[in-house]
Design a protein around this motif. Structure first.
Motif, PDB file in Angstrom:
ATOM      1  N   THR A  87       0.835  -1.201   0.000  1.00 38.99           N
ATOM      2  CA  THR A  87       0.000   0.000   0.000  1.00 38.99           C
ATOM      3  C   THR A  87       0.871   1.252   0.000  1.00 38.99           C
ATOM      4  O   THR A  87       0.607   2.213  -0.721  1.00 38.99           O
ATOM      5  CB  THR A  87      -0.943  -0.006   1.217  1.00 38.99           C
ATOM      6  N   HIS A 112      -7.690 -11.658  -7.786  1.00 37.27           N
ATOM      7  CA  HIS A 112      -7.339 -11.861  -6.369  1.00 37.27           C
ATOM      8  C   HIS A 112      -6.720 -10.607  -5.739  1.00 37.27           C
ATOM      9  O   HIS A 112      -6.580 -10.538  -4.517  1.00 37.27           O
ATOM     10  CB  HIS A 112      -6.417 -13.072  -6.198  1.00 37.27           C
ATOM     11  N   THR A 114      -8.101  -7.531  -6.189  1.00 38.59           N
ATOM     12  CA  THR A 114      -9.145  -6.508  -6.182  1.00 38.59           C
ATOM     13  C   THR A 114      -9.193  -5.766  -4.842  1.00 38.59           C
ATOM     14  O   THR A 114      -9.204  -4.531  -4.812  1.00 38.59           O
ATOM     15  CB  THR A 114     -10.519  -7.132  -6.491  1.00 38.59           C
ATOM     16  N   LYS A 115      -9.241  -6.480  -3.753  1.00 36.89           N
ATOM     17  CA  LYS A 115      -9.339  -5.841  -2.436  1.00 36.89           C
ATOM     18  C   LYS A 115      -8.131  -4.944  -2.174  1.00 36.89           C
ATOM     19  O   LYS A 115      -8.266  -3.826  -1.668  1.00 36.89           O
ATOM     20  CB  LYS A 115      -9.473  -6.902  -1.341  1.00 36.89           C
ATOM     21  N   GLU A 119      -9.620  -1.346  -2.221  1.00 37.53           N
ATOM     22  CA  GLU A 119      -9.854  -0.959  -0.826  1.00 37.53           C
ATOM     23  C   GLU A 119      -8.608  -0.370  -0.165  1.00 37.53           C
ATOM     24  O   GLU A 119      -8.670   0.690   0.448  1.00 37.53           O
ATOM     25  CB  GLU A 119     -10.365  -2.159  -0.027  1.00 37.53           C
ATOM     26  N   SER A 120      -7.468  -1.035  -0.293  1.00 35.75           N
ATOM     27  CA  SER A 120      -6.263  -0.569   0.394  1.00 35.75           C
ATOM     28  C   SER A 120      -5.599   0.619  -0.291  1.00 35.75           C
ATOM     29  O   SER A 120      -5.055   1.493   0.374  1.00 35.75           O
ATOM     30  CB  SER A 120      -5.249  -1.708   0.517  1.00 35.75           C
TER      31      SER A 120
END
Length: 134
Positions: A87, A112, A114-115, A119-120
């Motif tokens: 991140t 895999h 995507t999050k 999101e991060s």
């Protein structure tokens, strides 16, 4: 574990080849890549993460020569995964691209991830297209 992060920091091609192989599998099947020459010739910039002298992470930032930058090959060595290192790499890539005048940062990723990216890292989903040239 104390990682340091730097935009356009030096690295060696052998250490990046090892990190790339550990992150994506494979090896130097097409011969050793001179990563230093490649990113210097074609990239807007990159972010390097280090734990002392050891390369712990890397992300490449390509661009179109104008307002669009592209995240490529986000890599974090296994001991540093799920610690926020990836991140931070992407956040610094965005800062570096913004500082050079880019208005948009794009990323393509496998399902895999995507999050991680949405999101991060704060990317928004968007329609895109792909043509295989193989």
């Amino acid at each position: 574990m104390t990682l340091t992060f730097a935009w356009r920091a030096p690295f060696t091609s052998p250490e990046l080849r090892r990190l790339h192989a550990a992150s994506f599998g494979g090896g130097d099947s097409a011969g050793p890549i001179d990563w230093w020459a490649r990113v210097n010739a074609h990239s807007l910039g990159w972010v390097v993460a280090r734990d002392g002298a050891a390369l712990a992470g890397f992300v490449n930032v390509a661009w179109d020569g104008g307002e669009h930058a592209f995240v490529l090959d986000t890599m974090v060595a296994a001991p540093y995964r799920r610690t926020g290192a990836g991140t931070r790499l992407v956040a610094l890539a965005a800062e570096g691209a913004r500082a050079t005048g880019c208005r948009w940062l794009h990323v393509d990723f496998e399902p895999h991830l995507t999050k991680f990216y949405l999101e991060s890292c704060g990317f928004s989903p968007t329609p895109a297209g792909l043509v295989s040239l193989a």
